[in-house]
Structures are given as C-alpha cells and as structure tokens.
Design a protein around this motif. Sequence first.
Motif, PDB file in Angstrom:
ATOM      1  N   ILE A 155       0.854  -1.189   0.000  1.00 15.25           N
ATOM      2  CA  ILE A 155       0.000   0.000   0.000  1.00 15.25           C
ATOM      3  C   ILE A 155       0.890   1.239   0.000  1.00 15.25           C
ATOM      4  O   ILE A 155       2.040   1.190   0.434  1.00 15.25           O
ATOM      5  CB  ILE A 155      -0.977   0.042   1.200  1.00 15.25           C
ATOM      6  CG1 ILE A 155      -0.221   0.048   2.532  1.00 15.25           C
ATOM      7  CG2 ILE A 155      -1.982  -1.091   1.143  1.00 15.25           C
ATOM      8  CD1 ILE A 155      -1.046   0.628   3.664  1.00 15.25           C
ATOM      9  N   SER A 156       0.335   2.336  -0.515  1.00 10.68           N
ATOM     10  CA  SER A 156       1.026   3.619  -0.466  1.00 10.68           C
ATOM     11  C   SER A 156       0.115   4.595   0.259  1.00 10.68           C
ATOM     12  O   SER A 156      -1.103   4.597   0.014  1.00 10.68           O
ATOM     13  CB  SER A 156       1.290   4.141  -1.882  1.00 10.68           C
ATOM     14  OG  SER A 156       2.326   3.388  -2.487  1.00 10.68           O
ATOM     15  N   LEU A 157       0.683   5.405   1.126  1.00  5.58           N
ATOM     16  CA  LEU A 157      -0.164   6.353   1.854  1.00  5.58           C
ATOM     17  C   LEU A 157       0.534   7.706   1.977  1.00  5.58           C
ATOM     18  O   LEU A 157       1.755   7.813   1.851  1.00  5.58           O
ATOM     19  CB  LEU A 157      -0.513   5.792   3.234  1.00  5.58           C
ATOM     20  CG  LEU A 157       0.625   5.376   4.170  1.00  5.58           C
ATOM     21  CD1 LEU A 157       1.233   6.565   4.883  1.00  5.58           C
ATOM     22  CD2 LEU A 157       0.087   4.378   5.190  1.00  5.58           C
ATOM     23  N   LYS A 158      -0.280   8.732   2.214  1.00  6.80           N
ATOM     24  CA  LYS A 158       0.269  10.092   2.301  1.00  6.80           C
ATOM     25  C   LYS A 158       0.126  10.639   3.726  1.00  6.80           C
ATOM     26  O   LYS A 158      -0.951  10.498   4.325  1.00  6.80           O
ATOM     27  CB  LYS A 158      -0.471  11.007   1.333  1.00  6.80           C
ATOM     28  CG  LYS A 158      -0.217  10.647  -0.113  1.00  6.80           C
ATOM     29  CD  LYS A 158      -0.872  11.603  -1.061  1.00  6.80           C
ATOM     30  CE  LYS A 158      -0.459  11.281  -2.485  1.00  6.80           C
ATOM     31  NZ  LYS A 158      -0.727   9.885  -2.879  1.00  6.80           N
TER      32      LYS A 158
ATOM     33  N   ILE B 221       2.570  -7.291   4.407  1.00  2.23           N
ATOM     34  CA  ILE B 221       2.418  -6.299   3.335  1.00  2.23           C
ATOM     35  C   ILE B 221       3.351  -5.136   3.660  1.00  2.23           C
ATOM     36  O   ILE B 221       3.528  -4.794   4.829  1.00  2.23           O
ATOM     37  CB  ILE B 221       0.944  -5.806   3.289  1.00  2.23           C
ATOM     38  CG1 ILE B 221       0.042  -6.921   2.744  1.00  2.23           C
ATOM     39  CG2 ILE B 221       0.783  -4.534   2.474  1.00  2.23           C
ATOM     40  CD1 ILE B 221      -1.434  -6.616   2.837  1.00  2.23           C
ATOM     41  N   SER B 222       3.960  -4.532   2.637  1.00  2.00           N
ATOM     42  CA  SER B 222       4.812  -3.385   2.949  1.00  2.00           C
ATOM     43  C   SER B 222       4.072  -2.071   2.669  1.00  2.00           C
ATOM     44  O   SER B 222       3.104  -2.030   1.903  1.00  2.00           O
ATOM     45  CB  SER B 222       6.144  -3.463   2.210  1.00  2.00           C
ATOM     46  OG  SER B 222       5.950  -3.158   0.875  1.00  2.00           O
ATOM     47  N   VAL B 223       4.563  -1.019   3.303  1.00  2.00           N
ATOM     48  CA  VAL B 223       3.910   0.293   3.227  1.00  2.00           C
ATOM     49  C   VAL B 223       4.906   1.311   2.682  1.00  2.00           C
ATOM     50  O   VAL B 223       6.023   1.415   3.188  1.00  2.00           O
ATOM     51  CB  VAL B 223       3.470   0.753   4.644  1.00  2.00           C
ATOM     52  CG1 VAL B 223       2.883   2.162   4.609  1.00  2.00           C
ATOM     53  CG2 VAL B 223       2.478  -0.238   5.253  1.00  2.00           C
TER      54      VAL B 223
ATOM     55  N   ASP C 239      11.764  -4.311   6.974  1.00  2.00           N
ATOM     56  CA  ASP C 239      11.267  -5.018   5.784  1.00  2.00           C
ATOM     57  C   ASP C 239       9.885  -4.559   5.336  1.00  2.00           C
ATOM     58  O   ASP C 239       9.347  -5.086   4.369  1.00  2.00           O
ATOM     59  CB  ASP C 239      11.211  -6.528   6.061  1.00  2.00           C
ATOM     60  CG  ASP C 239      12.595  -7.066   6.335  1.00  2.00           C
ATOM     61  OD1 ASP C 239      13.544  -6.578   5.686  1.00  2.00           O
ATOM     62  OD2 ASP C 239      12.726  -7.937   7.215  1.00  2.00           O
ATOM     63  N   HIS C 240       9.274  -3.642   6.075  1.00  2.00           N
ATOM     64  CA  HIS C 240       7.886  -3.294   5.755  1.00  2.00           C
ATOM     65  C   HIS C 240       7.664  -1.824   5.505  1.00  2.00           C
ATOM     66  O   HIS C 240       6.516  -1.374   5.442  1.00  2.00           O
ATOM     67  CB  HIS C 240       6.960  -3.791   6.876  1.00  2.00           C
ATOM     68  CG  HIS C 240       6.930  -5.279   6.963  1.00  2.00           C
ATOM     69  ND1 HIS C 240       7.822  -5.995   7.711  1.00  2.00           N
ATOM     70  CD2 HIS C 240       6.149  -6.180   6.323  1.00  2.00           C
ATOM     71  CE1 HIS C 240       7.586  -7.284   7.558  1.00  2.00           C
ATOM     72  NE2 HIS C 240       6.584  -7.426   6.722  1.00  2.00           N
ATOM     73  N   ILE C 241       8.734  -1.063   5.381  1.00  5.64           N
ATOM     74  CA  ILE C 241       8.536   0.378   5.137  1.00  5.64           C
ATOM     75  C   ILE C 241       9.435   0.871   4.013  1.00  5.64           C
ATOM     76  O   ILE C 241      10.585   0.454   3.885  1.00  5.64           O
ATOM     77  CB  ILE C 241       8.759   1.197   6.428  1.00  5.64           C
ATOM     78  CG1 ILE C 241       8.434   2.668   6.163  1.00  5.64           C
ATOM     79  CG2 ILE C 241      10.167   1.037   6.967  1.00  5.64           C
ATOM     80  CD1 ILE C 241       8.263   3.496   7.406  1.00  5.64           C
ATOM     81  N   ARG C 242       8.837   1.725   3.206  1.00  4.50           N
ATOM     82  CA  ARG C 242       9.570   2.370   2.111  1.00  4.50           C
ATOM     83  C   ARG C 242       9.146   3.822   2.069  1.00  4.50           C
ATOM     84  O   ARG C 242       8.105   4.180   2.605  1.00  4.50           O
ATOM     85  CB  ARG C 242       9.179   1.730   0.763  1.00  4.50           C
ATOM     86  CG  ARG C 242       9.487   0.249   0.707  1.00  4.50           C
ATOM     87  CD  ARG C 242       8.926  -0.386  -0.537  1.00  4.50           C
ATOM     88  NE  ARG C 242       9.337  -1.776  -0.603  1.00  4.50           N
ATOM     89  CZ  ARG C 242       9.484  -2.471  -1.719  1.00  4.50           C
ATOM     90  NH1 ARG C 242       9.220  -1.906  -2.891  1.00  4.50           N
ATOM     91  NH2 ARG C 242       9.880  -3.717  -1.695  1.00  4.50           N
TER      92      ARG C 242
END
Length: 302
Positions: free
Chosen positions: A88-91, A120-122, A148-151
């Motif tokens: 998922i991508s979030l702002k 799931i990564s974010v 491993d879960h944040i970008r």
Amino acid sequence: MKLFNSLIANTLPYVPKSLVGVVSKRYLAGEYIEDAIATVKMLNSEGAVCTVDLLGEFVTSESEIQKTIDVYKKTMTKISEENLSSSISLKPTSFGALIDRKECASNIRDMIVFAKEKNISVTIDMEDHPYTDFTLEIYNQLRKEFPDHIRTVVQAYLKRTLDDVQKLAVEGKCCLRLCKGIYNEPADIAYKDRNKINENYLQILRLMLHKGYYPGIATHDDYLVYKAFKIIEEFSLTKEDYEFQMLLGVRSELRKEILAKGHPLRIYIPFGERWYEYSLRRLKENPNIAGHIVKGFFTFGR
Ligand SMILES: Cc1cc2nc3c(=O)[nH]c(=O)nc-3n(C[C@H](O)[C@H](O)[C@H](O)COP(=O)(O)OP(=O)(O)OC[C@H]3O[C@@H](n4cnc5c(N)ncnc54)[C@H](O)[C@@H]3O)c2cc1C
C-alpha cells in the motif's frame, strides 16, 4: 504550451464531473475496495505487482482520518485473504499531518504494525516540500523498527535529494521509490529544467545502487527507462535488487515492454470516492498533466 495547459487546468472545474470521470477512469481503479482488488488481480495476472493508494490527502478532521485508516485496513485484509502481490502507499496528510504531526506519525506506525501482520509493505508517498523533512524523519524512525515493511519516496526535482539519499545511506537497509516529483515547487529549491531533473535522477539512482539500496525506478520517461536498463546491466543487478514502477493507465505499451524484458514492475493503483477532488487538485498542482487529460478527452482513454 505551458500557458495552454494552465488555461485548461483552470477551466476544468467547470467541465461536467461526468466528463472528467470519463478521462480520469484510465488513471483510477474505481471508487471502492473491490475495484482496487480487481485491478490488482488483473495486473498480477500480467506479471506486475501493485501498490494501492486510497485517494484523499489534506485531511482536516479526525473522523476522516479514522475512515482512511479503516479503508486501508480492509484493503490490506483483502489483499492478504486473496493472496495478492500488492503493497500500500499512503500520504502523511491523509493521516493527520495537517492537524497534529505526532498523531500522524503514530497513525502511520499503526498502519505498519497492521501491514506487517499481513506481510504487506507500506510506502510513505512524498508530498510537497513542507512535508519532506517530516516524511524522511518518520521513515528513518520506523525503518529501524520495521526494516522489511517500510519504504518511502525521493523526488529528483528537489535540489536537496542527493544529499538526503547520502544521509539515509549511512543507516542500513533502504527501499526508496525514485520519481521526478509532481508538485509545483519554487525554483530556489527545485530544478525546473527537464534535462537537469533527468541528470539528477540518474545520479541519485547510481548513488542508491552504489550504497546497495533497493530502488523503485518510478518513471514513464523513455530516456530514463532505457538508461536504467543499461545501469541495471552495468551493476549486474538481479531481480531482487530493484523494480520499475508506473502509474495505472499511463503508457501501457512501455509497461508491457518492461515486463517482456523480464524486469520486476510495480503499478501504483489509486482508488476511492474522492477521485474528483483528487483529479482537480493534481491538475492545479501540475498543469502539464492537463495536456494528458485533454488528449484523453479526444481519444477517450485509448
Ligand atoms: C509509481 C509512481 C509513484 C509516484 N509517487 C510520487 C510521490 O510519492 N510523490 C511525487 O511527488 N510524485 C510521485 N509520482 C509522480 C512523479 O513524480 C511524476 O510526476 C510522474 O511520474 C511523471 O514523471 P515521469 O517520470 O513519468 O516523466 P514525464 O517526463 O513527466 O513523463 C514521461 C512521459 O510519460 C507520459 N506521462 C507521464 N505522466 C502521464 C500521465 N499522467 N498521463 C499520461 N501520460 C503521462 C508522457 O507521455 C510523458 O511524455 C509517482 C510516479 C509513479 C510512476
């Protein structure tokens, strides 16, 4: 052309919503979670992974933030239940950055805790410059806890980005989407010249690879994509070392070419009820997109 695009961007709010909808359709999965999930399935079957984004940034009420959190959680649950390949991508401004930055950071952390449970990564999208430091701070903070879960994202048009990537590079694992940047930023902090932005893009990409980081090469620009193909060869990268990223509905022939050449590709899938405000805001922020919209009016998305 710039003047023409600005003129179109300013008059678009007077175009009937239904007509804007016809054109925006190719860039959006639809209004509901089911629409996003169906699009992810379709793209997964073509060999692409996805990242899903709920539309509706610049949120100013607690109830809207809560609604955003609920929809993202339901979306992640569906992705996991259906065993789909999507992050998922979030702002930050959808999670309260305009109201209380501490609370925003805590909301984003909660999302990552939930995402990790679902494997799931974010990705924290990068908004305009008042949020650059804040976004990088949250990323740096949470990266230690959830490597491993944040970008997050860096923008090649910002003059500071090469430095930012250098600094991030000091501290361990790093997954960064590299894009040109979509907001209309002031000339003292952002390059305006296309060639200069492209040159900076490639310099940042090389720096990321020298440091052993995982880049999401997010662009539809042939020049950058073909240069990236060469850089991937030069660095002898494997498919685990990088990915390309593209927006839904943009340059599908290039999407097919990237996949046919065997490169990993992630497609960004916006969805949600607030598609109309999103479309108009994007046009105001960057009138150059208006040219694409008008082209779409005539070709009806083909
Ligand atoms: C996966 C992904 C995530 C992104 N996340 C962010 C983010 O977090 N923050 C941020 O500031 N920006 C983000 N962006 C937007 C990005 O910064 C650019 O504004 C956008 O991708 C256009 O730049 P480009 O590299 O494609 O090059 P451009 O030179 O703008 O475009 C290259 C060619 O692609 C085509 N094209 C590009 N955009 C469109 C369009 N909308 N419709 C039709 N054709 C088009 C045109 O043919 C154009 O000639 C993201 C982009 C992608 C692909």
